[in-house]
Design a protein around this motif. Structure first.
Motif, mmCIF file in Angstrom:
data_model
loop_
_atom_site.group_PDB
_atom_site.id
_atom_site.type_symbol
_atom_site.label_atom_id
_atom_site.label_comp_id
_atom_site.label_asym_id
_atom_site.label_seq_id
_atom_site.Cartn_x
_atom_site.Cartn_y
_atom_site.Cartn_z
ATOM 1 N N ALA A 196 70.504 -28.060 37.715
ATOM 2 C CA ALA A 196 70.222 -28.258 39.141
ATOM 3 C C ALA A 196 69.584 -27.013 39.753
ATOM 4 N N ILE A 197 70.144 -25.856 39.451
ATOM 5 C CA ILE A 197 69.627 -24.602 40.007
ATOM 6 C C ILE A 197 68.209 -24.331 39.486
ATOM 7 N N ASP A 198 67.990 -24.578 38.209
ATOM 8 C CA ASP A 198 66.654 -24.363 37.638
ATOM 9 C C ASP A 198 65.606 -25.220 38.338
ATOM 10 N N ARG A 199 65.952 -26.488 38.609
ATOM 11 C CA ARG A 199 64.990 -27.374 39.262
ATOM 12 C C ARG A 199 64.671 -26.902 40.680
ATOM 13 N N LEU A 200 65.682 -26.492 41.418
ATOM 14 C CA LEU A 200 65.457 -26.029 42.790
ATOM 15 C C LEU A 200 64.661 -24.728 42.816
ATOM 16 N N GLU A 201 64.951 -23.832 41.892
ATOM 17 C CA GLU A 201 64.217 -22.570 41.837
ATOM 18 C C GLU A 201 62.764 -22.784 41.442
ATOM 19 N N THR A 202 62.513 -23.761 40.562
ATOM 20 C CA THR A 202 61.134 -24.080 40.180
ATOM 21 C C THR A 202 60.343 -24.558 41.393
ATOM 22 N N LEU A 203 61.013 -25.313 42.267
ATOM 23 C CA LEU A 203 60.364 -25.801 43.497
ATOM 24 C C LEU A 203 60.270 -24.714 44.565
ATOM 25 N N GLY A 204 61.007 -23.634 44.378
ATOM 26 C CA GLY A 204 61.056 -22.594 45.405
ATOM 27 C C GLY A 204 61.893 -23.018 46.591
ATOM 28 N N ARG A 205 62.844 -23.927 46.350
ATOM 29 C CA ARG A 205 63.679 -24.432 47.437
ATOM 30 C C ARG A 205 64.964 -23.604 47.558
ATOM 31 N N ALA A 206 65.251 -23.167 48.786
ATOM 32 C CA ALA A 206 66.446 -22.344 49.019
ATOM 33 C C ALA A 206 67.712 -23.186 48.851
ATOM 34 N N TYR A 207 68.747 -22.570 48.305
ATOM 35 C CA TYR A 207 70.023 -23.263 48.105
ATOM 36 C C TYR A 207 71.161 -22.256 48.173
ATOM 37 N N ARG A 208 72.356 -22.763 48.307
ATOM 38 C CA ARG A 208 73.562 -21.940 48.196
ATOM 39 C C ARG A 208 74.658 -22.794 47.583
ATOM 40 N N VAL A 209 75.386 -22.240 46.652
ATOM 41 C CA VAL A 209 76.501 -22.960 46.033
ATOM 42 C C VAL A 209 77.704 -22.793 46.952
ATOM 43 N N LEU A 210 78.049 -23.886 47.627
ATOM 44 C CA LEU A 210 79.123 -23.841 48.618
ATOM 45 C C LEU A 210 80.485 -24.136 47.991
ATOM 46 N N TYR A 211 80.491 -25.042 47.012
ATOM 47 C CA TYR A 211 81.734 -25.414 46.319
ATOM 48 C C TYR A 211 81.495 -25.339 44.813
ATOM 49 N N SER A 212 82.432 -24.735 44.102
ATOM 50 C CA SER A 212 82.327 -24.596 42.654
ATOM 51 C C SER A 212 83.668 -24.952 42.031
ATOM 52 N N SER A 213 83.661 -25.953 41.132
ATOM 53 C CA SER A 213 84.914 -26.390 40.525
ATOM 54 C C SER A 213 84.634 -27.128 39.228
ATOM 55 N N TRP A 214 85.566 -26.991 38.252
ATOM 56 C CA TRP A 214 85.499 -27.802 37.046
ATOM 57 C C TRP A 214 85.979 -29.225 37.332
#
Length: 293
Positions: A196-214
């Motif tokens: 997911a992060i790779d795809r957004l970075e390829t587009l140059g789209r800003a993001y932030r991981v707000l929730y992280s959980s297994w």
């Protein structure tokens, strides 16, 4: 005269393919490394093809090795089936199965119901943990089987299911339009998170991981509450979720591959019986192949 393949050599070959190395396979099949090497030399002589090539410190299968692996698994399984067919003893004992919690929600009800019906005297111990931890448990012989997200660098599992990986958001909110887009994802070594992060970075789209959980329930709760966007396999989409696509600004993701890992050190008829049922329950590869023709 036709050359017959040796079952013990095939089991060792499968163990090497599963663990990715001769050393780990030797431990799994209780042989010395020199004995394993000799078995593989004789197996290559029997089929007249090279089945391994070096890939750094790992042992990688050649194209002929990949072909042989499919036959080897079927031959070893048929051998076990033949032995079990003439055994009048009802299966008893305990089998240990590992599965990530999101797969547990979707797949375990059918698997457990069918297995319990045909093997009522067997105790099934379920361990719900993320794929990396389950791989480690298999290598440590803490589990007999594990349903995992297919991870090549951990050693090849039996690839049994293929699904689309999709962007999802709440169907009652527009959080996917926010900048930076808030995300609810797995922990840092989660393959889906990285995709997911790779795809957004390829587009140059800003993001932030707000929730992280297994925990998939926690991630799904953040999505349904309209707090974040996430990525899920197609079969994990829940009511109240909306799938996002290129028209929403979210590019296609790689597919989700699901595999089955076996503990080759302590292989049992119980584990084989449960493995067969898991493959029957989860396999969607044949139907996909037919649809593609």
């Amino acid at each position: 005269m036709a050359v017959l393949l040796d079952i013990d050599q095939l089991r060792t070959f499968i163990a090497i393919a599963e663990t990715g190395s001769f050393t780990k396979a030797a431990e799994a099949v209780y042989k010395t490394q020199s004995a394993v090497s000799m078995q593989m030399k004789r197996l290559e002589e029997r089929i007249g093809k090279a089945i391994f090539e070096r890939d750094g410190r790992a042992s990688k299968l050649t194209e002929d090795g990949e072909r042989l692996l499919d036959y080897a698994r079927r031959i070893v399984k048929l051998n076990m089936d033949a032995i079990n067919a003439f055994s009048e003893t009802e299966l008893t004992g305990r089998v240990r199965l590992g599965v990530p919690d999101d797969y547990a929600d979707r797949y375990l009800p059918e698997i457990m119901a069918r297995f319990s019906q045909s093997n009522p005297r067997v105790e099934v111990t379920i361990v719900c943990e993320p794929t990396p931890m389950l791989v480690d448990r298999i290598l440590a012989s803490d589990l007999d089987l594990a349903i995992i997200t297919h991870v090549e660098h951990k050693g090849p599992a039996e690839f049994i299911r293929h699904e689309r990986l999709l962007w999802v958001t709440s169907n009652r909110h527009s959080v996917h339009e926010e900048t930076p887009v808030p995300l609810a994802l797995g922990r840092v070594n989660c393959n889906w998170r990285q995709a997911a992060i790779d795809r957004l970075e390829t587009l140059g789209r800003a993001y932030r991981v707000l929730y992280s959980s297994w925990n998939s329930t926690a991630v799904g709760a953040a999505v349904l509450a309209g707090l974040a966007v996430s990525v899920l396999p197609e079969s994990a989409i829940r009511p109240g979720m909306r799938v996002l696509g290129p028209s929403d600004g979210y590019p296609p993701l790689p597919s989700c591959k699901i595999g089955l890992l076996r503990n080759w050190r302590e292989r049992t008829s119980l584990a084989d019986a449960l493995a067969d049922l898991i493959i029957q329950s989860l396999d969607n590869l044949a139907s996909q192949s037919e649809a593609a023709e």
